[in-house]
Design a protein around this motif. Structure first.
Motif, PDB file in Angstrom:
ATOM      1  N   ILE A  48     -39.517  15.498 -17.656  1.00 49.57           N
ATOM      2  CA  ILE A  48     -40.834  15.804 -17.090  1.00 49.57           C
ATOM      3  C   ILE A  48     -40.799  17.246 -16.590  1.00 49.57           C
ATOM      4  O   ILE A  48     -39.899  17.625 -15.847  1.00 49.57           O
ATOM      5  CB  ILE A  48     -41.187  14.852 -15.929  1.00 49.57           C
ATOM      6  N   THR A  49     -41.795  18.047 -17.027  1.00 48.36           N
ATOM      7  CA  THR A  49     -41.903  19.435 -16.585  1.00 48.36           C
ATOM      8  C   THR A  49     -43.359  19.711 -16.243  1.00 48.36           C
ATOM      9  O   THR A  49     -44.203  19.750 -17.138  1.00 48.36           O
ATOM     10  CB  THR A  49     -41.445  20.406 -17.698  1.00 48.36           C
ATOM     11  N   GLY A  50     -43.637  19.860 -14.971  1.00 44.76           N
ATOM     12  CA  GLY A  50     -45.006  20.136 -14.541  1.00 44.76           C
ATOM     13  C   GLY A  50     -45.965  19.044 -14.969  1.00 44.76           C
ATOM     14  O   GLY A  50     -45.782  17.875 -14.641  1.00 44.76           O
ATOM     15  N   ALA A  51     -46.980  19.407 -15.746  1.00 47.65           N
ATOM     16  CA  ALA A  51     -48.007  18.448 -16.159  1.00 47.65           C
ATOM     17  C   ALA A  51     -47.706  17.813 -17.518  1.00 47.65           C
ATOM     18  O   ALA A  51     -48.515  17.068 -18.041  1.00 47.65           O
ATOM     19  CB  ALA A  51     -49.357  19.148 -16.214  1.00 47.65           C
ATOM     20  N   THR A  52     -46.540  18.106 -18.091  1.00 48.98           N
ATOM     21  CA  THR A  52     -46.187  17.516 -19.392  1.00 48.98           C
ATOM     22  C   THR A  52     -44.885  16.732 -19.300  1.00 48.98           C
ATOM     23  O   THR A  52     -44.085  16.931 -18.393  1.00 48.98           O
ATOM     24  CB  THR A  52     -46.021  18.601 -20.477  1.00 48.98           C
ATOM     25  N   MET A  53     -44.722  15.859 -20.278  1.00 47.85           N
ATOM     26  CA  MET A  53     -43.470  15.111 -20.367  1.00 47.85           C
ATOM     27  C   MET A  53     -43.106  14.932 -21.833  1.00 47.85           C
ATOM     28  O   MET A  53     -43.957  14.932 -22.712  1.00 47.85           O
ATOM     29  CB  MET A  53     -43.565  13.774 -19.651  1.00 47.85           C
ATOM     30  N   VAL A  54     -41.819  14.785 -22.072  1.00 47.13           N
ATOM     31  CA  VAL A  54     -41.294  14.568 -23.411  1.00 47.13           C
ATOM     32  C   VAL A  54     -40.940  13.098 -23.538  1.00 47.13           C
ATOM     33  O   VAL A  54     -40.216  12.557 -22.700  1.00 47.13           O
ATOM     34  CB  VAL A  54     -40.051  15.442 -23.667  1.00 47.13           C
ATOM     35  N   VAL A  55     -41.476  12.458 -24.574  1.00 44.18           N
ATOM     36  CA  VAL A  55     -41.239  11.032 -24.801  1.00 44.18           C
ATOM     37  C   VAL A  55     -40.385  10.864 -26.051  1.00 44.18           C
ATOM     38  O   VAL A  55     -40.733  11.375 -27.126  1.00 44.18           O
ATOM     39  CB  VAL A  55     -42.576  10.263 -24.957  1.00 44.18           C
ATOM     40  N   TYR A  56     -39.258  10.171 -25.893  1.00 41.89           N
ATOM     41  CA  TYR A  56     -38.351   9.869 -27.003  1.00 41.89           C
ATOM     42  C   TYR A  56     -38.860   8.607 -27.695  1.00 41.89           C
ATOM     43  O   TYR A  56     -39.039   7.573 -27.061  1.00 41.89           O
ATOM     44  CB  TYR A  56     -36.945   9.641 -26.446  1.00 41.89           C
TER      45      TYR A  56
END
Length: 159
Positions: free
Chosen positions: A113-121
């Motif tokens: 999670i970075t700021g207003a975005t997230m990375v989904v695997y």
């Protein structure tokens, strides 16, 4: 403005070198010269712009891959002596979309999670970047709906 005739063409390329952020290929093609077919070898590279793809797990040195030319270079004016920048026609995200078409509901794990975005695997070598959920935590398993797929990028909504 001069238009390159090769952009958009597809060729078979042989993987010569794999780095963390790029994969190098040799494209062999024949050209007619003085009524003789001459073999020409040209250098090409696929640059990985999103850091969530491990080319070492997907490509093997010596493997033949179908490539689409996206950009043409002058080999004397770049450090890798490249003729072309290419895009492989089949990547892990393409294979994932074949199994899970647009509109499918899938499970994913929040990787970061970075700021207003997230990375989904979503699967090995398949990630999506999306808006952050209010109660999202790293490592959390979430339900997602695949909204779009364009240029090997998956766009999704998290429930």
């Amino acid at each position: 403005m001069k238009k390159n005739k090769r952009i958009g063409e597809t060729f078979l390329g042989k993987v010569t070198k794999i780095k963390d952020d790029r994969v190098f290929f040799i494209i062999e093609r024949f050209r007619l010269q003085d009524n003789e077919a001459v073999l020409i070898e040209e250098n090409a590279a696929f640059f990985i712009h999103v850091g969530f793809f491990n080319p070492h797990k997907f490509f093997k040195t010596g493997e033949i891959v179908e490539l689409k030319i996206t950009r043409q270079y002058n080999p004397q004016k770049n450090p890798y002596f490249l003729h072309y920048e290419v895009l492989p026609l089949i990547l892990p995200s393409d294979e994932y979309i074949k199994e899970h078409p647009i509109g499918s509901t899938v499970k994913g794990t929040i990787e970061s999670i970075t700021g207003a975005t997230m990375v989904v695997y979503l699967a090995p070598n398949v990630y999506a970047i999306t808006k952050r959920c209010r109660h999202a935590k790293t490592g959390q398993i979430v339900d997602c709906k695949i909204d779009k797929f364009h240029n090997q990028k998956i766009s999704l909504r998290v429930f």
